[in-house]
Design a protein around this motif. Structure first.
Motif, mmCIF file in Angstrom:
data_model
loop_
_atom_site.group_PDB
_atom_site.id
_atom_site.type_symbol
_atom_site.label_atom_id
_atom_site.label_comp_id
_atom_site.label_asym_id
_atom_site.label_seq_id
_atom_site.Cartn_x
_atom_site.Cartn_y
_atom_site.Cartn_z
ATOM 1 N N MET A 272 7.293 1.657 -1.933
ATOM 2 C CA MET A 272 8.062 0.989 -0.886
ATOM 3 C C MET A 272 9.168 0.102 -1.450
ATOM 4 N N VAL A 273 9.004 -0.363 -2.697
ATOM 5 C CA VAL A 273 10.016 -1.234 -3.290
ATOM 6 C C VAL A 273 11.293 -0.419 -3.518
ATOM 7 N N GLY A 274 12.393 -0.882 -2.952
ATOM 8 C CA GLY A 274 13.658 -0.173 -3.086
ATOM 9 C C GLY A 274 13.860 0.933 -2.074
ATOM 10 N N SER A 275 12.928 1.118 -1.137
ATOM 11 C CA SER A 275 13.057 2.211 -0.165
ATOM 12 C C SER A 275 13.914 1.834 1.044
ATOM 13 N N GLU A 276 14.347 0.601 1.133
ATOM 14 C CA GLU A 276 15.315 0.137 2.134
ATOM 15 C C GLU A 276 14.845 0.365 3.574
ATOM 16 N N GLY A 277 13.546 0.212 3.806
ATOM 17 C CA GLY A 277 13.032 0.332 5.159
ATOM 18 C C GLY A 277 13.002 1.738 5.698
ATOM 19 N N THR A 278 13.189 2.750 4.857
ATOM 20 C CA THR A 278 13.229 4.134 5.322
ATOM 21 C C THR A 278 11.858 4.802 5.303
ATOM 22 N N LEU A 279 10.860 4.196 4.665
ATOM 23 C CA LEU A 279 9.530 4.797 4.559
ATOM 24 C C LEU A 279 8.472 4.028 5.347
ATOM 25 N N GLY A 280 8.711 2.775 5.629
ATOM 26 C CA GLY A 280 7.752 1.956 6.349
ATOM 27 C C GLY A 280 8.295 0.555 6.525
#
Length: 472
Positions: free
Chosen positions: A202-210
């Motif tokens: 999730m770190v660095g996923s910019e809110g696109t995964l959860g």
């Protein structure tokens, strides 16, 4: 507006936290730079992980996209809705994490703390300091930047050279997936080899995964002594060489920042500051060292060995003096925004290529827009420069292309710490291979098959060749 949506959300979070007034909603739809903006259906402000899960379930049932927003201090449009494009699709719901702001008691046995996604960086720093510890990531936007946003973008900030970026501080996480499932790994175990590290995914996923709702954070021992030096040098190459020497010799080095005379002039004019010393220099290096014992003598000794001109040197070991010197660097963003809407291009170069890049990027921008103002500053210790260009209209991306293509040609990355957002989606292929992009799309498809979370951020099927069942 979906029929009954307001009532369903109000039953989850309370009517006061479902915002539908057009003027209020509009205040959530433009990013900090003023460059990115788009319409939203409404704003919802949950206060617990359970409420976030129920909100996402309600939105998923209505096939409504959701944009996650923390302090909205991002610089690449990643926390605001996409612009209206004439396609008949619903405007997203903005999910604000402002009420997920709890900070738990500091665990002084493990040197850890749990913070809600909406907790500010300053709040976490204050909690750590009260327990005799420190949170090692620091940003100029500390009073408004939130933990969730910093996780989402893997924020770096001022002390990466000593402590690493946000990824290095995350020891556990609670996150809600697009369908409302909750993943929770909050034990804070330093060693846990039980398969995929979903928190780090999730770190660095910019809110696109959860949607991150809470984070278990690493703290470090407080270093009570601090020395700050501002040094004027003749070139970027000289600054890089000096930074390298300091890394070898200066114990406790925690920051090495760079900026230029044009940026200093702008800061002094905009903020009403006096120049740091009478002798002007083309390039400035701001150095900080910390420790448990007096560090000023050791830093002064190292600087003396480098032959730095005393007339272009200022040193402070007290809080007011250190704050005064840091202001010349930290107030750059404020001063730049004071002269127009900037194109903000946060990039990383191999440290050995910084000097070549500094010369070349000014020429590249001038070749696209001869009257553009270019202001550079950044973290020379880790190769991160912030390229700010004021002049071209916000929607004119020619200067973005020129800068990012130059970065790629020198072996750098098009994003160092602010993420890709909406601003850099079309250039992601400069830093990621087709195989990497395909793998990232596969993860997105698995966790958010309708691509409802932060649509158009980081990955865009229309740009990088992917496909998503929710984007026709």
């Amino acid at each position: 507006m979906q029929p009954g949506l307001v009532e369903r959300l109000a039953a989850i979070v309370g009517a006061a936290h479902v915002l539908v007034d057009a003027e209020v909603v509009r205040s959530y739809t433009t990013d900090w730079t003023g460059r990115f903006s788009g319409p939203a259906t409404l704003v919802v402000r949950p206060s617990t992980t359970e409420e976030v899960a129920a909100v996402l379930q309600a939105c998923a049932a209505s096939h409504l996209p959701v944009v996650v927003q923390g302090g909205n201090t991002g610089l690449v449009g990643g926390s605001v809705p996409p612009p209206a494009d004439g396609v008949a699709r619903p405007a997203p719901v903005v999910l604000s994490t402002v009420r997920l702001a709890a900070i738990g008691p500091v665990d002084r046995v493990s040197n850890q703390v749990t913070a809600g996604a909406g907790a500010t960086l300053a709040g976490v720093q204050a909690a750590a300091h009260a327990a005799g510890l420190s949170f090692p990531v620091d940003l100029a936007a500390r009073d408004t930047a939130t933990v969730g946003g910093m996780v989402a973008t893997n924020a770096g900030g001022l002390h990466v050279i000593r402590y690493g970026a946000m990824r290095s501080q995350v020891l556990g996480m609670e996150v809600v997936l697009a369908d409302g499932q909750v993943l929770s790994r909050m034990s804070g175990l330093v060693k846990d080899n039980t398969g995929y590290d979903l928190s780090q995914l999730m770190v660095g996923s910019e809110g696109t995964l959860g949607v991150v709702t809470a984070v278990r954070l690493r703290l470090v021992p407080h270093q009570p002594q601090r020395a700050v030096a501002l040094l004027g040098v003749d070139s970027t190459a000289a600054a890089v060489a000096l930074a390298s020497e300091l890394r070898r010799q200066a114990d406790g080095l925690s920051a090495v920042e760079i900026f230029y005379q044009d940026g200093l002039d702008l800061v002094c004019h905009h903020c009403g500051l006096e120049p740091p010393f009478s002798a002007e220099r083309p390039v400035y290096l701001l150095v900080e060292a910390v420790g448990r014992d007096d560090v000023i003598d050791q830093l002064a000794s190292v600087l003396a060995d480098t032959g730095i001109d005393d007339e272009a040197t200022a040193v402070a070991d007290d809080e007011s003096g250190a704050a005064r010197l840091w202001a010349y660097r930290e107030r750059h963003t404020e001063a730049i925004s004071g002269i127009g809407v900037p194109h903000k291009l946060d990039v990383t170069l191999p440290i050995a290529a910084l000097a070549d890049f500094e010369r070349a990027v000014r020429l590249a921008v001038a070749g696209v827009s001869s009257d553009a103002v270019v202001v550079l500053f950044g973290h020379v210790g880790d190769g991160n420069l912030h390229v700010n260009v004021v002049g071209p209209p916000p929607d004119d991306e020619r200067v973005d292309a020129a800068v990012l293509e130059l970065v790629a040609s020198l072996g750098g990355s098009i994003s160092a710490e602010h993420g890709i957002g909406r601003a850099k989606v079309r250039w992601l292929g400069l830093s990621r291979s087709p195989a990497e992009l395909a793998t990232m799309r596969a993860v997105k498809d698995a966790l958010d098959p309708e691509w409802l979370l932060n649509p158009g951020v980081l990955l865009d099927p229309q740009v990088d060749g992917g496909s998503a069942s929710g984007d026709e």
